[in-house]
Design a protein around this motif. Structure first.
Motif, PDB file in Angstrom:
ATOM      1  N   PRO A 233      20.900  33.518  62.886  1.00 57.23           N
ATOM      2  CA  PRO A 233      22.270  33.763  62.430  1.00 57.23           C
ATOM      3  C   PRO A 233      22.865  35.046  62.989  1.00 57.23           C
ATOM      4  O   PRO A 233      24.071  35.135  63.218  1.00 57.23           O
ATOM      5  CB  PRO A 233      22.116  33.839  60.903  1.00 57.23           C
ATOM      6  CG  PRO A 233      20.866  33.068  60.607  1.00 57.23           C
ATOM      7  CD  PRO A 233      19.963  33.316  61.780  1.00 57.23           C
ATOM      8  N   ARG A 277      30.905  27.564  58.565  1.00 54.77           N
ATOM      9  CA  ARG A 277      29.820  26.745  59.115  1.00 54.77           C
ATOM     10  C   ARG A 277      28.489  27.315  58.666  1.00 54.77           C
ATOM     11  O   ARG A 277      28.018  28.320  59.207  1.00 54.77           O
ATOM     12  CB  ARG A 277      29.885  26.712  60.644  1.00 54.77           C
ATOM     13  CG  ARG A 277      30.733  25.576  61.207  1.00 54.77           C
ATOM     14  CD  ARG A 277      32.161  25.711  60.844  1.00 54.77           C
ATOM     15  NE  ARG A 277      32.919  24.485  61.124  1.00 54.77           N
ATOM     16  CZ  ARG A 277      34.110  24.262  60.584  1.00 54.77           C
ATOM     17  NH1 ARG A 277      34.653  25.138  59.743  1.00 54.77           N
ATOM     18  NH2 ARG A 277      34.770  23.149  60.847  1.00 54.77           N
ATOM     19  N   GLY A 278      27.890  26.685  57.666  1.00 49.91           N
ATOM     20  CA  GLY A 278      26.639  27.183  57.103  1.00 49.91           C
ATOM     21  C   GLY A 278      25.505  27.246  58.092  1.00 49.91           C
ATOM     22  O   GLY A 278      24.585  28.067  57.960  1.00 49.91           O
ATOM     23  N   ARG A 280      25.791  28.277  61.013  1.00 48.78           N
ATOM     24  CA  ARG A 280      25.958  29.517  61.786  1.00 48.78           C
ATOM     25  C   ARG A 280      25.692  30.733  60.901  1.00 48.78           C
ATOM     26  O   ARG A 280      24.930  31.629  61.268  1.00 48.78           O
ATOM     27  CB  ARG A 280      27.371  29.601  62.362  1.00 48.78           C
ATOM     28  CG  ARG A 280      27.732  28.479  63.329  1.00 48.78           C
ATOM     29  CD  ARG A 280      29.081  28.756  63.988  1.00 48.78           C
ATOM     30  NE  ARG A 280      29.583  27.601  64.729  1.00 48.78           N
ATOM     31  CZ  ARG A 280      30.711  27.573  65.403  1.00 48.78           C
ATOM     32  NH1 ARG A 280      31.470  28.666  65.442  1.00 48.78           N
ATOM     33  NH2 ARG A 280      31.101  26.484  66.044  1.00 48.78           N
ATOM     34  N   PRO A 282      24.353  31.389  57.332  1.00 48.84           N
ATOM     35  CA  PRO A 282      23.792  30.940  56.052  1.00 48.84           C
ATOM     36  C   PRO A 282      24.083  31.947  54.943  1.00 48.84           C
ATOM     37  O   PRO A 282      24.511  33.078  55.197  1.00 48.84           O
ATOM     38  CB  PRO A 282      22.294  30.848  56.352  1.00 48.84           C
ATOM     39  CG  PRO A 282      22.071  31.793  57.471  1.00 48.84           C
ATOM     40  CD  PRO A 282      23.317  31.770  58.295  1.00 48.84           C
ATOM     41  N   ARG A 283      23.845  31.523  53.725  1.00 44.78           N
ATOM     42  CA  ARG A 283      24.175  32.351  52.573  1.00 44.78           C
ATOM     43  C   ARG A 283      23.533  33.734  52.634  1.00 44.78           C
ATOM     44  O   ARG A 283      24.146  34.736  52.243  1.00 44.78           O
ATOM     45  CB  ARG A 283      23.744  31.636  51.285  1.00 44.78           C
ATOM     46  CG  ARG A 283      24.037  32.406  50.005  1.00 44.78           C
ATOM     47  CD  ARG A 283      23.852  31.538  48.787  1.00 44.78           C
ATOM     48  NE  ARG A 283      24.840  30.477  48.760  1.00 44.78           N
ATOM     49  CZ  ARG A 283      26.096  30.631  48.297  1.00 44.78           C
ATOM     50  NH1 ARG A 283      26.496  31.813  47.857  1.00 44.78           N
ATOM     51  NH2 ARG A 283      26.923  29.617  48.280  1.00 44.78           N
ATOM     52  N   ARG A 286      25.861  36.057  54.602  1.00 43.98           N
ATOM     53  CA  ARG A 286      27.308  36.046  54.360  1.00 43.98           C
ATOM     54  C   ARG A 286      27.837  37.429  53.982  1.00 43.98           C
ATOM     55  O   ARG A 286      28.928  37.826  54.407  1.00 43.98           O
ATOM     56  CB  ARG A 286      27.651  35.030  53.273  1.00 43.98           C
ATOM     57  CG  ARG A 286      27.474  33.581  53.726  1.00 43.98           C
ATOM     58  CD  ARG A 286      27.662  32.615  52.558  1.00 43.98           C
ATOM     59  NE  ARG A 286      29.008  32.627  52.053  1.00 43.98           N
ATOM     60  CZ  ARG A 286      30.016  31.915  52.550  1.00 43.98           C
ATOM     61  NH1 ARG A 286      29.816  31.135  53.588  1.00 43.98           N
ATOM     62  NH2 ARG A 286      31.210  31.963  52.008  1.00 43.98           N
ATOM     63  N   GLU A 328      33.661  35.234  47.617  1.00 44.75           N
ATOM     64  CA  GLU A 328      32.920  34.196  46.923  1.00 44.75           C
ATOM     65  C   GLU A 328      33.665  33.722  45.678  1.00 44.75           C
ATOM     66  O   GLU A 328      33.618  32.537  45.327  1.00 44.75           O
ATOM     67  CB  GLU A 328      31.534  34.714  46.526  1.00 44.75           C
ATOM     68  CG  GLU A 328      30.586  34.862  47.706  1.00 44.75           C
ATOM     69  CD  GLU A 328      30.301  33.533  48.394  1.00 44.75           C
ATOM     70  OE1 GLU A 328      29.668  32.666  47.773  1.00 44.75           O
ATOM     71  OE2 GLU A 328      30.730  33.360  49.556  1.00 44.75           O
ATOM     72  N   LYS A 331      36.243  31.334  46.889  1.00 44.93           N
ATOM     73  CA  LYS A 331      35.598  30.094  47.300  1.00 44.93           C
ATOM     74  C   LYS A 331      35.168  29.277  46.076  1.00 44.93           C
ATOM     75  O   LYS A 331      35.319  28.055  46.037  1.00 44.93           O
ATOM     76  CB  LYS A 331      34.384  30.417  48.174  1.00 44.93           C
ATOM     77  CG  LYS A 331      33.619  29.215  48.696  1.00 44.93           C
ATOM     78  CD  LYS A 331      32.572  29.662  49.692  1.00 44.93           C
ATOM     79  CE  LYS A 331      31.751  28.478  50.189  1.00 44.93           C
ATOM     80  NZ  LYS A 331      30.795  28.011  49.190  1.00 44.93           N
TER      81      LYS A 331
END
Length: 768
Positions: A233, A277-278, A280, A282-283, A286, A328, A331
């Motif tokens: 990532p 795009r998860g 690319r 990931p959590r 973020r 977040e 979201k």
């Protein structure tokens, strides 16, 4: 004709990990009606067969130049290498997994002439998806806005909204190599997102830009393998550096205030797109990504910039803060309803699971058995094919590994000695599927099988693809109507390894099964027997089949017809053909395993007109017993070619077959490498070939040699060992190395085996 000096176009293609696509990419250029071009294909030290493919194509066509970098540097470095070797008036950048449409170069050349050689010419593209659908770009309206004009991009900022990639435009080479605010030319940078930097800096510098409302590039949307699906990532964080370089370039140059505002809006939109795009970001990454995005926003925000209206503008404002918690929260507020519905669906599905599936779920929580392998072949039929060859090799090379076979009840009575069986849909089956380290199959395991962490799926396949396979089948209704391609791709996603029999297969599997598996260019394990069997084995097998010494055995093995799957219907008058062959021949007939018993075949076998070998457990033994093979489009021809014995193609419905099922090359072309021997399209031609001896003549032998060179290059008797060492023993590289075709000795022909006295040493015995 091509110009004597420099070509009009230099098509620069970076090549890395595109083994399944690069041939189609280059041939989309070489097949253009406009001839004045060169291709500079730059191998960036690709780990697959891409480099060999571009060498092959360059050897065939002088317009193709293969350049091999000394070390991997990424797509930007590969493009820079290509530019250094380019001689054309214009540079056209094309990625190795994309292609251009027919007529594209002519259309580009015409527009360049009409607009008096602008510095940049933009054009249109489409996205092609794995389901066969084609998606138009959003560029059309922007290209239309400057229709027929040559414009300054600073006065036509809508052109900055054309997708920011370098492959939807051509650059005049002298502009690209000497342009820029400092006159030093443009150079691609390292890392991802280099296209955006190049687009926004070149457009800021250019003063003469034109557009072409013509789809040139077909931009392939790959499921796996794209550089954007990086395993790291952090590689995606380079997006901040790339855009910072763009703004540093624009800084201090007059007349670019409005230009910078549009680029800034495109930058922030790109940040948000990447964040969404998860695969690319990931959590776990973020928080850091949003923090850096906020810094980039605040550092480069132009004076007077106004975010877009609505929800998008709200995302801009929140991203500006760089606050992970704030983003977040936004979201979560937007996604609460969708999340609730997904959870509800999961709870309903769980309640309907049966006891066996519950048991399977429990077993998947227990440790993986590192010494257990589950094998299956042909949907639970008798053990055979590549999985059986791998199993036999593993018993010698990895003796600690226990193997169990999934075999249906209908085939349980035919198990070879030493095989441990589990029946499908039993507690033993689900325990094995849940706990085994290795799952080996020549087809796919059922959709209900869930791959757990630590498990390794080995897909061996069961033939070289003359017919279209995988996603290619979407274009052929005879097979597509019974295929769920979404489910197919989910099954393919479980593969860790894919065994390939030859370079042709590797290219096909990589393209039609786009996933993250690793290819094993080992040859087919099931074909090892053709180099390990000796004269005694050939005699034994023929004796078991009732073939008398001195008789010539002809194996007739046609493939299935997708539009005719209910019953075996021979396309050859078997009684007549057997009669015409005469008493010195024995006709062995093997119907495809999809078909059940056939009354006519049974009757002819009872009369002694032929031998029905449709239910014989080993097709390899049948090949060893046969003096020659007659087939149509079955992959058996590729395996049989290892024996260097005559192959006759009986193709009375070639046009129907390739229309209904599709083919990957022209089997009937008569060209070396395409055709394995004599071709017959009627019964009379087939009979004549055996009567006049052309079935085993020198011309047929020459075709067979070329066919063998192309499709048997890796089959040398050690394929199973290479697979076991790579997958089960986790050894680096493929070893032992492949023995060249010219240095191999296949099993002796029946004639030679009959003449053998038994006093000389023979190859390793093959168990029956």
């Amino acid at each position: 004709m091509p110009s004597a000096a420099a070509p009009r176009f230099s098509v620069i293609i970076p090549v890395y990990g595109v083994e399944g696509y690069i041939r189609e990419c280059i041939e989309s250029v070489t097949s253009q009606s406009y001839p004045d071009f060169e291709i500079v294909a730059v191998d960036d030290r690709s780990q697959d067969g891409s480099g060999a493919i571009i060498d092959e194509l360059a050897a065939r066509d002088p317009r193709v130049r293969a350049v091999h970098r000394a070390e991997n540097g990424g797509i930007g470095a590969a493009r820079n290498t290509g530019i250094a070797h380019a001689r054309g008036d214009y540079l056209l950048f094309l990625d190795g997994d994309d292609s251009i449409r027919p007529g594209s170069l002519q259309a580009l050349a015409d527009r360049l002439d009409e607009t008096d050689d602008p510095e940049i010419l933009l054009f249109d593209y489409v996205r092609t998806h794995v389901d066969g659908s084609v998606e138009a770009s959003k560029s059309g309206k922007h290209l239309a806005a400057v229709r027929g004009q040559v414009v300054d991009p600073r006065a036509h900022l809508e052109l900055l909204r054309v997708f920011a990639v370098v492959w939807n435009r051509v650059y005049r080479r002298d502009f690209f190599t000497t342009g820029g605010f400092d006159g030093a030319g443009f150079h691609f940078t390292d890392g991802l997102y280099e296209d955006a930097l190049m687009v926004y800096t070149t457009m800021a510098t250019a003063r003469r830009v034109a557009a072409l409302e013509y789809v040139v590039v077909e931009y392939r949307q790959r499921r796996q393998g794209s550089s954007m699906r990086s395993s790291s990532p952090r590689k995606h964080f380079v997006i901040f550096e790339q855009y910072q370089r763009a703004f540093d370039y624009l800084a201090g140059h007059p007349g670019l205030d409005d230009y910078r505002k549009v680029v800034f809006e495109r930058m922030v939109s790109h940040f948000l797109y990447t964040l969404a795009r998860g695969f690319r970001i990931p959590r776990s990454h973020r928080r850091a990504y949003i923090h850096q995005a906020g810094q980039a926003y605040r550092r480069n925000e132009p004076k007077g910039f106004t975010p877009p209206p609505g929800l998008v503008g709200l995302k801009f404002k929140v991203l500006r803060t760089g606050s992970y918690a704030a983003f977040e929260s936004l979201k979560a507020a937007n996604g609460t309803r969708e999340t609730a519905f997904r959870a509800l669906g999961r709870s309903k599905r769980w309640g309907g699971r049966k006891a066996l599936k519950t048991y399977y779920a429990v077993q998947r929580r227990l440790p993986v058995d590192e010494n257990l392998a589950v094998y299956s072949a042909y949907w639970g039929r008798t053990p055979g094919c590549n999985p059986l060859a791998v199993h036999e090799a593993a018993k010698k090379l990895a003796p600690n590994l226990r193997g169990v076979w999934v075999v249906n009840q209908a085939h349980a009575g035919k198990l070879p000695a030493g095989i441990t069986r589990v029946a499908p849909a039993t507690f033993g089956y689900w325990k094995a599927m849940a706990r085994a380290k290795y799952l080996v199959n020549n087809v796919n395991f059922p959709d209900s099988v869930i791959k757990r962490p630590g498990q390794v799926h080995l897909q061996t396949h069961h033939g070289t693809p003359l017919k279209r396979m995988g996603l290619d089948q979407q274009n052929y209704p005879a097979v597509a109507r019974s295929m769920d391609f979404g489910k197919l791709m989910e099954r393919v996603d479980r593969w860790d390894w894919s065994v390939s029999s030859n370079q042709h297969s590797t290219e096909q599997w990589e393209r039609v099964y786009p996933a993250a598996f690793k290819t094993l260019n080992t040859g087919y394990p099931r074909n090892d027997v053709y180099y390990r069997a000796g004269a005694e084995d050939v005699r034994r097998i023929r004796g078991a089949l009732g073939i008398a010494p001195g008789k010539k055995a002809i194996l007739y093995a046609p493939t299935v017809r997708d539009h005719q799957r209910d019953a075996f219907v021979s396309r050859l008058d078997l009684a007549r053909f057997a009669r015409e062959l005469g008493p010195d021949y024995v006709l062995l007939v093997r119907a495809h395993y999809f078909y059940g018993a056939d009354r006519e075949l049974d009757a002819l076998a009872e009369r002694g007109a032929l031998v029905d070998v449709s239910r014989h457990p080993s097709v390899e033994e049948l090949c060893l017993a046969a003096d020659a093979l007659i087939t149509d489009y079955s992959s058996i021809m590729f395996d049989y070619a290892n024996l260097d014995r005559p192959i006759v193609t009986y193709a009375d419905d070639w046009e129907m077959y390739r229309t209904c099922r599709g083919v990957t090359f022209d089997l009937l072309s008569g060209e070396p490498g395409d055709t394995p021997g004599v071709i017959a399209t009627t019964e009379d031609e087939l009979i004549a070939a055996f009567r006049d001896g052309t079935w085993r003549g020198e011309e047929a032998a020459a075709l067979r040699r070329a066919f063998r060179e192309r499709f048997c290059a890796w089959d040398d008797g050690h394929a199973a060992e290479r697979v076991v060492r790579a997958v089960f023993l986790e050894e680096e590289g493929l070893r032992p190395p492949v023995v060249p075709v010219a240095e191999r000795t296949p099993a002796p022909s029946p004639e030679a085996a009959t003449a053998t006295t038994g006093t000389t040493a023979e190859p390793e015995h093959v168990a029956g």
